[in-house]
Design a protein around this motif. Structure first.
Motif, PDB file in Angstrom:
ATOM      1  N   GLU A 128      20.610  -1.815   6.264  1.00  0.00           N
ATOM      2  CA  GLU A 128      20.844  -1.562   4.553  1.00  0.00           C
ATOM      3  C   GLU A 128      21.621  -1.058   4.208  1.00  0.00           C
ATOM      4  O   GLU A 128      22.470  -1.397   2.716  1.00  0.00           O
ATOM      5  CB  GLU A 128      19.471  -1.999   3.238  1.00  0.00           C
ATOM      6  CG  GLU A 128      18.659  -3.282   4.235  1.00  0.00           C
ATOM      7  CD  GLU A 128      19.354  -4.655   3.420  1.00  0.00           C
ATOM      8  OE1 GLU A 128      19.945  -4.383   3.182  1.00  0.00           O
ATOM      9  OE2 GLU A 128      19.557  -5.582   3.827  1.00  0.00           O
ATOM     10  N   ASP A 136      19.381   1.192   0.119  1.00  0.00           N
ATOM     11  CA  ASP A 136      17.895   0.183   0.527  1.00  0.00           C
ATOM     12  C   ASP A 136      16.551   0.508   0.039  1.00  0.00           C
ATOM     13  O   ASP A 136      15.850   1.468   0.565  1.00  0.00           O
ATOM     14  CB  ASP A 136      18.386   0.694   1.862  1.00  0.00           C
ATOM     15  CG  ASP A 136      17.207  -0.344   2.685  1.00  0.00           C
ATOM     16  OD1 ASP A 136      16.354  -1.024   2.474  1.00  0.00           O
ATOM     17  OD2 ASP A 136      16.662   0.210   3.947  1.00  0.00           O
ATOM     18  N   HIS A 138      14.000  -1.864  -0.363  1.00  0.00           N
ATOM     19  CA  HIS A 138      13.371  -2.698  -0.624  1.00  0.00           C
ATOM     20  C   HIS A 138      12.165  -2.408  -0.364  1.00  0.00           C
ATOM     21  O   HIS A 138      11.379  -2.730  -0.906  1.00  0.00           O
ATOM     22  CB  HIS A 138      13.133  -3.129   0.816  1.00  0.00           C
ATOM     23  CG  HIS A 138      14.660  -4.230   0.747  1.00  0.00           C
ATOM     24  ND1 HIS A 138      16.226  -4.122   0.903  1.00  0.00           N
ATOM     25  CD2 HIS A 138      14.779  -5.911   0.340  1.00  0.00           C
ATOM     26  CE1 HIS A 138      16.957  -4.667   0.910  1.00  0.00           C
ATOM     27  NE2 HIS A 138      16.144  -5.557   0.610  1.00  0.00           N
ATOM     28  N   ARG A 142       9.086  -3.656  -2.815  1.00  0.00           N
ATOM     29  CA  ARG A 142       7.296  -4.089  -2.761  1.00  0.00           C
ATOM     30  C   ARG A 142       6.447  -2.879  -2.809  1.00  0.00           C
ATOM     31  O   ARG A 142       5.722  -3.509  -3.760  1.00  0.00           O
ATOM     32  CB  ARG A 142       7.331  -3.755  -1.285  1.00  0.00           C
ATOM     33  CG  ARG A 142       6.237  -4.117  -0.662  1.00  0.00           C
ATOM     34  CD  ARG A 142       6.613  -4.264   1.166  1.00  0.00           C
ATOM     35  NE  ARG A 142       7.515  -4.920   2.078  1.00  0.00           N
ATOM     36  CZ  ARG A 142       8.622  -4.119   1.903  1.00  0.00           C
ATOM     37  NH1 ARG A 142       8.341  -2.829   2.190  1.00  0.00           N
ATOM     38  NH2 ARG A 142       9.624  -5.002   2.522  1.00  0.00           N
ATOM     39  N   TYR A 157      15.175  -8.638  -5.902  1.00  0.00           N
ATOM     40  CA  TYR A 157      15.492  -7.238  -5.475  1.00  0.00           C
ATOM     41  C   TYR A 157      16.494  -6.931  -6.299  1.00  0.00           C
ATOM     42  O   TYR A 157      16.277  -5.785  -6.383  1.00  0.00           O
ATOM     43  CB  TYR A 157      15.881  -7.461  -3.979  1.00  0.00           C
ATOM     44  CG  TYR A 157      16.051  -6.303  -3.498  1.00  0.00           C
ATOM     45  CD1 TYR A 157      15.122  -4.875  -3.936  1.00  0.00           C
ATOM     46  CD2 TYR A 157      17.940  -6.581  -3.126  1.00  0.00           C
ATOM     47  CE1 TYR A 157      16.197  -3.599  -3.168  1.00  0.00           C
ATOM     48  CE2 TYR A 157      18.385  -5.191  -2.512  1.00  0.00           C
ATOM     49  CZ  TYR A 157      17.398  -3.544  -2.824  1.00  0.00           C
ATOM     50  OH  TYR A 157      17.323  -2.578  -1.504  1.00  0.00           O
TER      51      TYR A 157
END
Length: 518
Positions: A128, A136, A138, A142, A157
């Motif tokens: 990413e 990145d 992510h 999360r 996101y």
């Protein structure tokens, strides 16, 4: 053993000079692509880091705390030894030293300088991140969506990228916990690491130190944004002399207080950190309960969520330290995102592009990145043709508009929409609009509305297609003349009705009456 110290000193100076020469030589090469620039920066960082370490070693040697350097210099200057025997003795010791240490070259570079300048240091980036082009987040996203106290499980996101550094959107009561602090620490750690990997020559030490120093000063004054109360909630010292409060000494009962009005009572309750709901009488009774009492003496049930005052010094100190640590992390993250503002913007665009791409387009992009990575590993010449094509300005002599993929749209589409036709509007400051559609649309846009307002002319449909200032003034004067000429005339506009309900103007009614027809 003493001669090895001078030999080590000489080798360190030589290595420092060689590193400086490599840095100058590397920067003399123009790196055109993103990948080449990144590799060049990491090579230079290796050299600079080596210079820093060797300089520390030299300072230790020159400090000579154990006196070994002084003893060696005195031994070389001894007059009781013959010159040649002393020379060959030192030469033998130097050869033995190099025999025991064959790798005295720069540890961070290859013996062959040309090979080093072509090398690409290995830097770990996720798919990413695309070699430091995008963030990145992510894992952080999360963690945020799975946090029950402060997160939002329905947040996408892309929306998270737009709000993760706007900490005001999270209620303060949800922040005062170790889970939120751990979330901020993970986010701060990632951003610091990414900045170091993507920009190795930029130092975060000075900027973050300045942020922390400014934060400490503002924290002492209670001026940190959204942390003015330092996380301690409502307290008597912070609501004293607040203009939103009501002087309860002027009222004898809650009934007398109701005359102030519900909105004013609610404002005072909010300023005290108390619950502000309920009927007018309930709010008045709740506010009157504070008369002659400190906030710490009130029932904790009266306070709104997150506004309860602390009961003891231990609880206050614990909450204060936690609040300060969280507030500092928020300030650090804001400062980091200011340094990486463009990277965040590019990341949002990349996420939007991936969201609107088909499966085939995503696969093609992945294959392109893999091919580019293999080309980087095999190239070794500091240049990257594929990156050059991607990073350099696209040849576009006709100035055709760029599409969503960053490339000019097809020429037939450009001609179909008439984007080669230029329309200028003098009212908009001779601004050019390309294509009939954009030209017609601009009459209701802010630029044209502002221009008409400056001319003192109302922007109505009558002025559509009018782009010249003189024409607009002429049309406006003509309209004013017509409006003034078309006024109310008694003979034409006054109405009369006969016995049958027929309506006539005054002139017609009188004529018919004279003729005896009415």
């Amino acid at each position: 053993m003493s001669s090895t110290l001078l030999e080590r000193t000489r080798a360190l100076h030589e290595e420092i000079e060689r590193s400086e020469r490599l840095v100058a030589k590397d920067f003399h090469t123009d790196a055109k692509s993103h990948t080449s620039r990144l590799a060049q920066n990491h090579r230079v960082f290796q050299c600079v880091d080596g210079i820093r370490k060797r300089s520390r070693d030299l300072l230790t040697i020159y400090d000579d705390e154990d006196g070994s350097r002084k003893d060696e210099l005195e031994g070389m200057a001894a007059e009781n030894q013959e010159v040649y025997s002393l020379f060959y003795e030192r030469l033998k010791e130097a050869r033995d030293y190099h025999r025991r240490h064959p790798d005295l070259e720069l540890a961070s570079v290859d013996k062959d300088e040309e090979e080093f300048l072509k090398s690409r240091p290995r830097v770990d980036f996720s798919g990413e991140e695309a070699q430091g082009r995008f963030l990145d987040l992510h894992d952080v996203h999360r963690s945020f969506t799975n946090a029950p106290k402060f997160g939002n499980k329905d947040l996408s996101y892309l929306d998270f990228l737009g709000m993760f550094c706007d900490f005001r959107s999270i209620p303060k009561p949800s922040k005062l916990n170790q889970e939120y602090k751990a979330y901020l620490e993970d986010l701060d750690e990632y951003l610091v690491g990414f900045y170091g990997r993507s920009q190795p020559l930029a130092s975060l030490g000075a900027p973050l130190a300045a942020v922390e120093k400014e934060f400490d000063e503002m924290w002492e004054r209670g001026e940190v944004e959204d942390w003015e109360d330092k996380g301690l909630g409502a307290s008597t010292s912070q609501v004293k002399d607040n203009p939103k409060l009501i002087d309860l000494e002027d009222f004898e009962s809650a009934g007398d207080l109701e005359a102030v009005g519900g909105d004013r009572i609610k404002e005072a309750l909010v300023a005290l950190g108390l619950k502000a709901g309920g009927s007018l009488s309930q709010k008045a009774e709740r506010l009157m309960a504070t008369k002659g009492k400190a906030l710490e003496e009130l029932d904790r049930k009266l306070f709104a969520k997150g506004k309860k005052p602390v009961r003891n010094a231990e609880e206050a100190q614990r909450r204060l330290s936690l609040s300060k640590a969280i507030a500092l992390l928020e300030c650090r993250i804001r400062a980091l995102m200011q340094l990486m503002e463009k990277t965040l913007s590019d990341t949002k665009k990349q996420v939007e592009k991936k969201a609107t791409s088909t499966y085939e387009e995503l696969v093609a992009d992945m294959e392109e990145l893999q091919d580019r990575g293999q080309g980087d590993d095999q190239g070794g010449d500091g240049t990257d043709n594929e990156d050059d094509e991607n990073d350099n300005i696209i040849y576009n002599p006709l100035n055709i508009p760029v599409g969503f993929d960053g490339k000019p749209i097809p020429y037939w589409l450009y001609k179909l929409h008439g984007l080669n036709q230029e329309f200028k509007c003098e009212i908009c400051g001779n601004f050019s609009y390309w294509g009939r559609r954009a030209f017609e649309k601009h009459f209701n846009e802010a630029r044209h509305l502002h221009g008409m307002k400056c001319l003192g002319i109302p922007n109505s449909k009558i002025f559509s297609e009018v782009t010249k200032i003189d024409e607009a003034y002429a049309l406006w004067e003509n309209m004013k003349k017509k409006n003034s000429a078309v006024g109310f005339t008694q003979d034409e506009d006054e109405e009369f009705e006969d016995a049958d309900g027929n309506v006539y103007n005054k002139k017609t009614y009188i004529d018919l009456q004279r003729q005896g027809l009415l």
